[in-house]
Design an enzyme around this catalytic site. Structure first.
Site, short mmCIF file in Angstrom:
data_model
loop_
_atom_site.label_atom_id
_atom_site.label_comp_id
_atom_site.label_asym_id
_atom_site.label_seq_id
_atom_site.Cartn_x
_atom_site.Cartn_y
_atom_site.Cartn_z
N ARG A 210 0.84 -1.19 0.00
CA ARG A 210 0.00 0.00 0.00
C ARG A 210 0.88 1.25 0.00
O ARG A 210 2.00 1.22 0.50
CB ARG A 210 -0.91 0.03 1.23
CG ARG A 210 -1.90 -1.13 1.33
CD ARG A 210 -2.70 -1.04 2.61
NE ARG A 210 -3.74 -2.07 2.68
CZ ARG A 210 -3.59 -3.27 3.21
NH1 ARG A 210 -2.41 -3.59 3.74
NH2 ARG A 210 -4.58 -4.14 3.25
N LYS A 242 -2.95 -1.32 8.25
CA LYS A 242 -4.40 -1.23 8.09
C LYS A 242 -5.11 -2.28 8.93
O LYS A 242 -6.15 -2.02 9.53
CB LYS A 242 -4.77 -1.38 6.62
CG LYS A 242 -6.22 -1.06 6.32
CD LYS A 242 -6.47 -0.97 4.84
CE LYS A 242 -7.91 -0.52 4.55
NZ LYS A 242 -8.17 -0.41 3.10
N ARG A 321 -0.78 -0.85 -6.80
CA ARG A 321 -1.22 -2.02 -6.03
C ARG A 321 -2.26 -2.81 -6.82
O ARG A 321 -2.21 -4.04 -6.86
CB ARG A 321 -1.80 -1.55 -4.69
CG ARG A 321 -2.31 -2.65 -3.77
CD ARG A 321 -2.66 -2.02 -2.43
NE ARG A 321 -3.46 -2.86 -1.58
CZ ARG A 321 -2.98 -3.79 -0.75
NH1 ARG A 321 -1.68 -4.01 -0.70
NH2 ARG A 321 -3.79 -4.48 0.03
N HIS A 344 -4.47 -8.60 2.79
CA HIS A 344 -5.89 -8.39 3.01
C HIS A 344 -6.34 -9.03 4.31
O HIS A 344 -5.80 -10.05 4.74
CB HIS A 344 -6.70 -8.98 1.84
CG HIS A 344 -6.68 -8.12 0.63
ND1 HIS A 344 -7.00 -8.58 -0.62
CD2 HIS A 344 -6.38 -6.80 0.46
CE1 HIS A 344 -6.90 -7.59 -1.51
NE2 HIS A 344 -6.52 -6.51 -0.87
N TYR A 354 2.28 -16.64 8.57
CA TYR A 354 2.94 -15.34 8.46
C TYR A 354 2.00 -14.17 8.70
O TYR A 354 2.45 -13.05 8.91
CB TYR A 354 3.62 -15.20 7.08
CG TYR A 354 2.66 -15.08 5.92
CD1 TYR A 354 2.35 -16.19 5.15
CD2 TYR A 354 2.09 -13.85 5.62
CE1 TYR A 354 1.47 -16.07 4.09
CE2 TYR A 354 1.21 -13.74 4.56
CZ TYR A 354 0.90 -14.85 3.81
OH TYR A 354 0.03 -14.73 2.76
#
Length: 381
Positions: A210, A242, A321, A344, A354
């Site tokens: 991002r 985010k 992106r 996401h 991860y």
């Protein structure tokens, strides 16, 4: 002038002016005068409804302020949000929307008299020239303003919660993605030393990070030897990513490693030349004196590169992106893996280690990008 009961209280409704006035008897005030709060409306039913709301407030222990307007409530919310540490950019956006879309339209309305129908009519009017996303923000500001007023006993209920946000009549501008050919052309232009933001563009295309993650990236987050970049923070309120699952480690394609290696050498020379004037933020992507880029700085320098690549100046950094996702999808990478790579937070996608820890490093993106753009170079040679 007939007497009626509103709950356990005696009230009267009588004609006055162009409508009706209702008064409810609450005994005496501390000074001995009669305590008879009034409500006005165009019809008897409207007055009855307001008197019932008043009784509900009394029984809940709410002391509504008769002259507390929407404008006062919204301004109180903005002060509250600023104290919570919202960024200047966010507050500027909120203030603009509040002034132009809420206060100028319904700001004079008394909060105690605001109805769900009023809110619905206001939103429908706004929808004529606003996008759905902006409508959601504006409606959300009003909901939060009234909720804060509720908490402070300024009003008895939140009528904005009773109304759904309509769809905007003006479509939201959708982000685009570069084709593989366009992306290859842009990468070539970004490799030119004259473009200070070149490494930013390259890393964005081949990693899907991002824009706010890239701006917050520090050299301690980059391992050039292992060819890995760790996403631990972003240029957002509070500095957090985010979502928690956005914290991830991603293997970098070779061209990104080469670009970052060159950028680090360039920064070392600039730091030496700047001396005490150098700002020590340790940022990967920064201005010539080490100070952080704003999103506006990035957008302006990015347009210079797209123009040099012959792609025009209408592209924006976030579309890099989208380009990453598009290229990955075109190359047959599974949706679940793409979701992992871009961080996401959709819980329906595959949950892997991860997303909660920095290991293991995700290598799929780097492997694919090495193959994809190496093939493009071979074709154009």
């Amino acid at each position: 002038m007939a007497k009626i009961l509103i709950g356990n209280y005696e009230a009267t409704i009588y004609p006055e002016g162009n409508g009706y006035t209702g008064a409810i008897s609450l005994g005496s005030k501390p000074d001995g005068t009669r305590n008879r709060p009034k409500r006005k409306g165009r019809t008897k039913d409207a007055v009855k409804a307001k008197l019932r709301d008043l009784v509900d407030e009394i029984e809940k222990g709410v002391q509504s302020e008769r002259n507390y307007t929407v404008e006062k409530a919204v301004n109180a919310l903005l002060v509250h949000l600023a104290k919570q540490g919202k960024s200047d950019a966010t507050m500027t956006t909120y203030r603009g929307l509040a002034d132009n879309r809420i206060i100028s339209k319904i700001g004079k309305a008394k909060l105690s008299e605001l109805t769900a129908d009023d809110v619905e009519a206001w939103l429908d009017e706004c929808a004529k020239d606003m996008t759905t996303q902006t409508l959601k923000i504006v409606h959300g500001l009003l909901r939060r303003a009234i909720r804060l007023a509720e908490r402070r006993d300024k009003v008895g209920r939140n009528v904005a919660l009773l109304v759904d946000t309509p769809h905007g009549k003006r479509p939201t501008k959708r982000s685009r993605s570069l084709s593989l050919e366009q992306a290859t052309t842009l990468l070539r232009a970004a490799e030119e030393p004259r473009h200070r933001l070149g490494a930013y563009v390259i890393l964005a295309i081949v990693s899907g990070l991002r824009t706010e993650e890239l701006r917050a990236l520090t050299w301690t987050d980059v391992d050039l030897k292992k060819k890995v970049v760790y996403v631990l923070r972003s240029d957002r309120d509070g500095g957090d990513t985010k979502t928690k699952r956005s914290r991830r480690g991603i293997a970098m394609a070779d061209m990104a490693v080469d670009a970052l290696t060159a950028l680090r050498k360039r920064q070392a020379a600039e730091k030496l030349q700047a001396g005490d004037a150098w700002q020590g933020h340790n940022l990967v992507f920064c201005k010539e004196d080490g100070t952080p880029y704003t999103d506006g700085d990035v957008a302006r320098r990015f347009r210079q590169i797209t123009k040099a690549a012959g792609l025009g100046e209408s592209w924006v950094p976030r579309e890099l992106r989208h380009t990453f996702v598009s290229i990955m999808s075109d190359q047959g990478v599974a949706l679940e893996k793409i979701s992992d790579l871009v961080g996401h937070s959709d819980t329906r996608t595959t949950q892997t280690v991860y997303r909660h820890e920095l290991r293991p490093v995700i290598t799929t993106g780097a492997e694919k990008m090495n193959v994809i753009f190496e093939d493009q170079k071979t074709k154009s040679a």
